[in-house]
Enzyme design. Structure first.
Site, PDB file in Angstrom:
ATOM      1  N   SER A   1       0.836  -1.200   0.000  1.00 13.68           N
ATOM      2  CA  SER A   1       0.000   0.000   0.000  1.00 13.68           C
ATOM      3  C   SER A   1       0.867   1.244   0.000  1.00 13.68           C
ATOM      4  O   SER A   1       1.983   1.231   0.537  1.00 13.68           O
ATOM      5  CB  SER A   1      -0.860  -0.028   1.267  1.00 13.68           C
ATOM      6  OG  SER A   1      -1.430   1.232   1.508  1.00 13.68           O
TER       7      SER A   1
ATOM      8  N   TYR B   1      -1.790  -1.132  11.047  1.00 14.09           N
ATOM      9  CA  TYR B   1      -2.023  -1.652   9.683  1.00 14.09           C
ATOM     10  C   TYR B   1      -0.834  -1.317   8.783  1.00 14.09           C
ATOM     11  O   TYR B   1      -0.278  -2.194   8.114  1.00 14.09           O
ATOM     12  CB  TYR B   1      -3.316  -1.059   9.092  1.00 14.09           C
ATOM     13  CG  TYR B   1      -3.437  -1.307   7.601  1.00 14.09           C
ATOM     14  CD1 TYR B   1      -3.733  -2.580   7.113  1.00 14.09           C
ATOM     15  CD2 TYR B   1      -3.232  -0.274   6.673  1.00 14.09           C
ATOM     16  CE1 TYR B   1      -3.814  -2.809   5.740  1.00 14.09           C
ATOM     17  CE2 TYR B   1      -3.317  -0.497   5.307  1.00 14.09           C
ATOM     18  CZ  TYR B   1      -3.605  -1.769   4.842  1.00 14.09           C
ATOM     19  OH  TYR B   1      -3.680  -1.997   3.491  1.00 14.09           O
TER      20      TYR B   1
ATOM     21  N   LYS C   1       2.109  -3.807   6.910  1.00 13.92           N
ATOM     22  CA  LYS C   1       2.481  -3.840   5.483  1.00 13.92           C
ATOM     23  C   LYS C   1       3.992  -3.618   5.328  1.00 13.92           C
ATOM     24  O   LYS C   1       4.657  -4.291   4.541  1.00 13.92           O
ATOM     25  CB  LYS C   1       1.731  -2.750   4.705  1.00 13.92           C
ATOM     26  CG  LYS C   1       0.255  -3.026   4.526  1.00 13.92           C
ATOM     27  CD  LYS C   1       0.006  -4.140   3.528  1.00 13.92           C
ATOM     28  CE  LYS C   1      -1.399  -4.655   3.563  1.00 13.92           C
ATOM     29  NZ  LYS C   1      -1.617  -5.894   2.819  1.00 13.92           N
TER      30      LYS C   1
HETATM   31  P1  NAD Z   1     -10.867  -7.275   1.280  1.00  9.79           P
HETATM   32  O1  NAD Z   1     -11.058  -7.289   2.759  1.00  9.79           O
HETATM   33  O2  NAD Z   1     -12.034  -7.007   0.418  1.00  9.79           O
HETATM   34  O3  NAD Z   1     -10.225  -8.665   0.832  1.00  9.79           O
HETATM   35  C1  NAD Z   1      -9.342  -9.394   1.644  1.00  9.79           C
HETATM   36  C2  NAD Z   1      -9.788 -10.843   1.651  1.00  9.79           C
HETATM   37  O4  NAD Z   1      -8.904 -11.604   2.483  1.00  9.79           O
HETATM   38  C3  NAD Z   1     -11.186 -11.037   2.214  1.00  9.79           C
HETATM   39  O5  NAD Z   1     -11.969 -11.782   1.303  1.00  9.79           O
HETATM   40  C4  NAD Z   1     -10.968 -11.805   3.523  1.00  9.79           C
HETATM   41  O6  NAD Z   1     -12.028 -12.700   3.798  1.00  9.79           O
HETATM   42  C5  NAD Z   1      -9.652 -12.511   3.255  1.00  9.79           C
HETATM   43  N1  NAD Z   1      -8.855 -12.806   4.459  1.00  9.79           N
HETATM   44  C6  NAD Z   1      -8.544 -11.987   5.486  1.00  9.79           C
HETATM   45  N2  NAD Z   1      -7.777 -12.624   6.382  1.00  9.79           N
HETATM   46  C7  NAD Z   1      -7.567 -13.880   5.902  1.00  9.79           C
HETATM   47  C8  NAD Z   1      -6.856 -15.011   6.386  1.00  9.79           C
HETATM   48  N3  NAD Z   1      -6.195 -14.975   7.551  1.00  9.79           N
HETATM   49  N4  NAD Z   1      -6.865 -16.140   5.634  1.00  9.79           N
HETATM   50  C9  NAD Z   1      -7.550 -16.193   4.459  1.00  9.79           C
HETATM   51  N5  NAD Z   1      -8.248 -15.153   3.966  1.00  9.79           N
HETATM   52  C10 NAD Z   1      -8.256 -14.004   4.680  1.00  9.79           C
HETATM   53  O7  NAD Z   1      -9.675  -6.248   0.972  1.00  9.79           O
HETATM   54  P2  NAD Z   1      -9.199  -5.630  -0.406  1.00  9.79           P
HETATM   55  O8  NAD Z   1      -9.601  -4.213  -0.432  1.00  9.79           O
HETATM   56  O9  NAD Z   1      -9.550  -6.503  -1.521  1.00  9.79           O
HETATM   57  O10 NAD Z   1      -7.615  -5.635  -0.172  1.00  9.79           O
HETATM   58  C11 NAD Z   1      -6.819  -6.720  -0.589  1.00  9.79           C
HETATM   59  C12 NAD Z   1      -5.376  -6.478  -0.143  1.00  9.79           C
HETATM   60  O11 NAD Z   1      -4.923  -5.241  -0.666  1.00  9.79           O
HETATM   61  C13 NAD Z   1      -5.216  -6.388   1.372  1.00  9.79           C
HETATM   62  O12 NAD Z   1      -3.995  -7.016   1.723  1.00  9.79           O
HETATM   63  C14 NAD Z   1      -5.130  -4.905   1.623  1.00  9.79           C
HETATM   64  O13 NAD Z   1      -4.391  -4.601   2.788  1.00  9.79           O
HETATM   65  C15 NAD Z   1      -4.422  -4.428   0.380  1.00  9.79           C
HETATM   66  N6  NAD Z   1      -4.693  -3.021   0.069  1.00  9.79           N
HETATM   67  C16 NAD Z   1      -5.994  -2.615  -0.044  1.00  9.79           C
HETATM   68  C17 NAD Z   1      -6.283  -1.282  -0.298  1.00  9.79           C
HETATM   69  C18 NAD Z   1      -7.713  -0.800  -0.404  1.00  9.79           C
HETATM   70  O14 NAD Z   1      -7.948   0.381  -0.300  1.00  9.79           O
HETATM   71  N7  NAD Z   1      -8.695  -1.648  -0.633  1.00  9.79           N
HETATM   72  C19 NAD Z   1      -5.230  -0.366  -0.445  1.00  9.79           C
HETATM   73  C20 NAD Z   1      -3.911  -0.817  -0.345  1.00  9.79           C
HETATM   74  C21 NAD Z   1      -3.671  -2.167  -0.078  1.00  9.79           C
HETATM   75  C1  UD1 Z   2      -6.772   5.042   3.879  1.00 10.88           C
HETATM   76  C2  UD1 Z   2      -5.835   4.488   4.920  1.00 10.88           C
HETATM   77  C3  UD1 Z   2      -4.623   3.868   4.250  1.00 10.88           C
HETATM   78  C4  UD1 Z   2      -5.058   2.817   3.244  1.00 10.88           C
HETATM   79  C5  UD1 Z   2      -5.994   3.455   2.228  1.00 10.88           C
HETATM   80  C6  UD1 Z   2      -6.512   2.435   1.265  1.00 10.88           C
HETATM   81  C7  UD1 Z   2      -6.251   5.937   6.858  1.00 10.88           C
HETATM   82  C8  UD1 Z   2      -5.693   6.968   7.766  1.00 10.88           C
HETATM   83  N1  UD1 Z   2      -5.456   5.540   5.838  1.00 10.88           N
HETATM   84  O1  UD1 Z   2      -6.082   6.068   3.199  1.00 10.88           O
HETATM   85  O2  UD1 Z   2      -3.773   3.275   5.210  1.00 10.88           O
HETATM   86  O3  UD1 Z   2      -3.939   2.270   2.578  1.00 10.88           O
HETATM   87  O4  UD1 Z   2      -7.113   4.036   2.937  1.00 10.88           O
HETATM   88  O5  UD1 Z   2      -7.180   3.027   0.202  1.00 10.88           O
HETATM   89  O6  UD1 Z   2      -7.343   5.467   7.045  1.00 10.88           O
HETATM   90  N2  UD1 Z   2     -12.390  11.188   3.702  1.00 10.88           N
HETATM   91  C9  UD1 Z   2     -13.418  12.027   4.106  1.00 10.88           C
HETATM   92  N3  UD1 Z   2     -14.534  11.476   4.641  1.00 10.88           N
HETATM   93  C10 UD1 Z   2     -14.700  10.125   4.812  1.00 10.88           C
HETATM   94  C11 UD1 Z   2     -13.646   9.279   4.396  1.00 10.88           C
HETATM   95  C12 UD1 Z   2     -12.508   9.851   3.854  1.00 10.88           C
HETATM   96  O7  UD1 Z   2     -13.320  13.241   3.972  1.00 10.88           O
HETATM   97  O8  UD1 Z   2     -15.741   9.689   5.336  1.00 10.88           O
HETATM   98  C13 UD1 Z   2     -11.192  11.782   3.073  1.00 10.88           C
HETATM   99  C14 UD1 Z   2      -9.895  11.504   3.807  1.00 10.88           C
HETATM  100  O9  UD1 Z   2      -9.630  12.486   4.767  1.00 10.88           O
HETATM  101  C15 UD1 Z   2      -8.893  11.521   2.642  1.00 10.88           C
HETATM  102  C16 UD1 Z   2      -9.696  10.997   1.468  1.00 10.88           C
HETATM  103  O10 UD1 Z   2     -11.059  11.192   1.805  1.00 10.88           O
HETATM  104  O11 UD1 Z   2      -8.487  12.826   2.362  1.00 10.88           O
HETATM  105  C17 UD1 Z   2      -9.470   9.534   1.177  1.00 10.88           C
HETATM  106  O12 UD1 Z   2      -9.700   8.786   2.377  1.00 10.88           O
HETATM  107  P1  UD1 Z   2      -9.658   7.186   2.415  1.00 10.88           P
HETATM  108  O13 UD1 Z   2     -10.514   6.640   1.347  1.00 10.88           O
HETATM  109  O14 UD1 Z   2      -9.927   6.760   3.815  1.00 10.88           O
HETATM  110  O15 UD1 Z   2      -8.159   6.850   1.994  1.00 10.88           O
HETATM  111  P2  UD1 Z   2      -6.763   7.328   2.623  1.00 10.88           P
HETATM  112  O16 UD1 Z   2      -6.953   8.302   3.713  1.00 10.88           O
HETATM  113  O17 UD1 Z   2      -5.902   7.749   1.491  1.00 10.88           O
END
Ligand code: NAD
Ligand code: UD1
Length: 337
Positions: A124, A148, A152
Site C-alpha cells: 500500500s 495496519y 504492510k
Molecule cells: P478485502 O477485505 O475485500 O479482501 C481481503 C480478503 O482476504 C477477504 O476476502 C478476507 O475474507 C480474506 N482474508 C482476510 N484474512 C484472511 C486469512 N487470515 N486467511 C484467508 N483469507 C483471509 O480487501 P481488499 O480491499 O480486496 O484488499 C486486498 C489487499 O490489498 C489487502 O492485503 C489490503 O491490505 C491491500 N490493500 C488494499 C487497499 C484498499 O484500499 N482496498 C489499499 C492498499 C492495499
Molecule cells: C486510507 C488508509 C490507508 C489505506 C488506504 C486504502 C487511513 C488513515 N489511511 O487512506 O492506510 O492504505 O485508505 O485506500 O485510514 N475522507 C473524508 N470522509 C470520509 C472518508 C474519507 O473526507 O468519510 C477523506 C480523507 O480524509 C482523505 C480521502 O477522503 O483525504 C481519502 O480517504 P480514504 O478513502 O480513507 O483513503 P486514505 O486516507 O488515502
C-alpha cells in the site's frame, strides 16, 4: 498457469480473478471469508463464464496451504489476504500482526516447502507515511503511523530479506494507491461491512440513501481546495497491474517494487462532484475536523510500472464514479448472503 489467489473473494482479489481468467490463467481462490461472501463466485461466473475454484481456508494454516499448493500444481501466488481497516488495527494490533505478518510468513514457508517461488504481494502507499513531496517514487523513504501500515511495512521488509537469502525467488511488492470503482458490469464491487472507512464507499452509500451525509475530514489542508488529495485508481486497472506483474516479472528472479497509481491527485470535493455528476444524485456533506493520522496529499509517480511492466492506468474519474454507481445502485446492500 495456475495462480493461487489468497483473499481472492475480496474486493481487489475478485476483480483480479476476472482479469486472470481473461488472460488465460487459472485462479484458485484461498480465502477464509472473514471479510467477503461466497456469493461473489456466481457473479464472477456471470461476468466471465467461468467460476474459479474456491477453497475456504486460513493463510495461517500451513498444512492446508501445502495441500492446496500441491494439489493444484500452483505456479505463482498473488497474496491479497489480510485485514485492512486502519482504525480497527489501532484497537486490535495483535490480530493485524497475526493475520498480515504471521499469515504471510506461514504462506511463504508453505510455498518454500512446495517449491513455489513466485509471489506478488498487496502492499500500500501507506508505506510512504507522510511523504516529503509528491509525486511519490518507489525510492522514497518508508515509514508507518499505525499498526495496519506497520504490518504492510514489516511484510515488505520480511519479504525483502527472504528474497535476498533466496535469490532464485521472484517477489513483487505492489504498492496500491487508492483503489475505487467496480467491474463495469455492475455485478462486482466493494462491499464494506458496517460503516465504510474509505471515501468512495461512503459517498456512494450517501448517494443511494443509506447514509444522510458525508463528513469531509478537514478543509484547511494546503491543497487545491483545502481537502485531502489522493490518487484514486480504478480497481480494473489495478487488477491488470497484477497480470502485467505476473507476465513481466513473475518468472524473473529478484525483488520487484512498483507503485500502482494513476499519477493524478483528486480532492475530496472533486470526488464528490464527480460522483454527483455520474449518479445524478446529490451527495450532501459537512466540513468537519481533520481525521487523525491523515495526510494532506499523496499521489504516485507510476512511470516505473509503465516502463518495466508496460502497465498504465487507463480509466478516468468518470469511469470510476459511473462504475461505482452502477454497482451501488444495483446492489444497495452489497452481495447477498
Ligand atoms: P478485502 O477485505 O475485500 O479482501 C481481503 C480478503 O482476504 C477477504 O476476502 C478476507 O475474507 C480474506 N482474508 C482476510 N484474512 C484472511 C486469512 N487470515 N486467511 C484467508 N483469507 C483471509 O480487501 P481488499 O480491499 O480486496 O484488499 C486486498 C489487499 O490489498 C489487502 O492485503 C489490503 O491490505 C491491500 N490493500 C488494499 C487497499 C484498499 O484500499 N482496498 C489499499 C492498499 C492495499
Ligand atoms: C486510507 C488508509 C490507508 C489505506 C488506504 C486504502 C487511513 C488513515 N489511511 O487512506 O492506510 O492504505 O485508505 O485506500 O485510514 N475522507 C473524508 N470522509 C470520509 C472518508 C474519507 O473526507 O468519510 C477523506 C480523507 O480524509 C482523505 C480521502 O477522503 O483525504 C481519502 O480517504 P480514504 O478513502 O480513507 O483513503 P486514505 O486516507 O488515502
Amino acid at each position: 498457469m495456475n495462480i493461487l489467489v489468497t483473499g481472492g473473494m475480496g474486493y481487489i482479489g475478485s476483480h483480479t480473478c476476472i482479469q486472470l481468467i481473461h488472460a488465460g490463467m487459472t485462479p484458485i481462490i484461498f480465502d477464509n471469508l472473514d471479510n467477503s461472501k461466497a456469493s461473489v463466485l456466481p457473479r464472477i461466473e456471470k461476468v466471465c463464464g467461468q467460476q474459479p475454484q474456491f477453497i475456504q481456508g486460513d493463510i495461517r494454516n500451513k498444512q492446508r496451504l501445502i495441500e492446496v499448493l500441491k494439489q493444484h500444481d500452483i505456479d505463482a501466488v498473488i497474496h491479497f489476504a489480510g485485514l485492512k481497516a486502519v482504525g480497527e488495527s489501532v484497537q486490535k494490533p495483535l490480530e493485524y500482526y497475526d493475520n498480515n505478518v504471521n499469515g504471510t510468513l506461514v504462506l511463504v514457508d508453505a510455498m518454500r516447502e512446495c517449491g513455489v517461488k513466485s509471489l506478488v504481494f498487496s502492499s500500500s502507499a501507506t508505506v510512504y507515511g507522510d511523504p516529503a513531496s509528491v509525486p511519490i517514487t518507489e525510492s522514497f523513504p518508508t515509514s508507518a503511523t499505525n499498526p495496519y501500515g506497520r504490518s504492510k511495512l514489516m511484510v515488505e521488509e520480511c519479504l525483502t530479506d527472504f528474497q535476498a537469502a533466496n535469490p532464485e525467488w521472484s517477489i513483487t511488492l505492489l504498492r496500491y494507491f487508492n483503489p475505487v470503482g467496480s467491474h463495469p458490469s455492475g455485478e462486482l464491487g466493494e462491499d464494506p461491512q458496517g460503516i465504510p472507512n474509505n471515501l468512495m464507499p461512503f459517498v456512494s452509500q450517501v448517494a443511494v440513501g443509506r447514509r444522510e451525509f458525508l463528513s469531509v475530514f478537514g478543509s484547511d489542508y494546503p491543497t487545491k481546495d483545502g481537502t485531502g488529495v489522493r490518487d484514486y485508481i480504478h480497481v480494473m486497472d489495478l487488477a491488470d497491474g497484477h497480470i502485467a506483474a505476473l507476465q513481466k516479472v513473475g518468472s524473473q528472479s529478484g525483488l520487484h517494487v512498483y507503485n500502482l497509481g494513476t499519477g493524478n491527485g483528486s480532492s475530496v470535493l472533486e470526488m464528490v462532484a464527480a460522483f454527483e455528476q455520474a449518479s445524478g444524485q446529490p451527495v450532501p456533506y459537512q466540513l468537519v475536523e481533520r481525521r487523525p493520522g491523515d495526510i494532506a496529499e499523496c499521489w504516485a509517480d507510476p512511470s516505473k510500472a509503465e516502463k518495466e511492466l508496460g502497465w498504465v492506468a487507463t480509466k478516468t474519474l468518470e469511469d470510476m464514479t459511473q462504475d461505482t454507481w452502477r454497482w451501488q445502485s444495483g446492489n444497495p446492500n452489497g452481495y447477498p448472503e
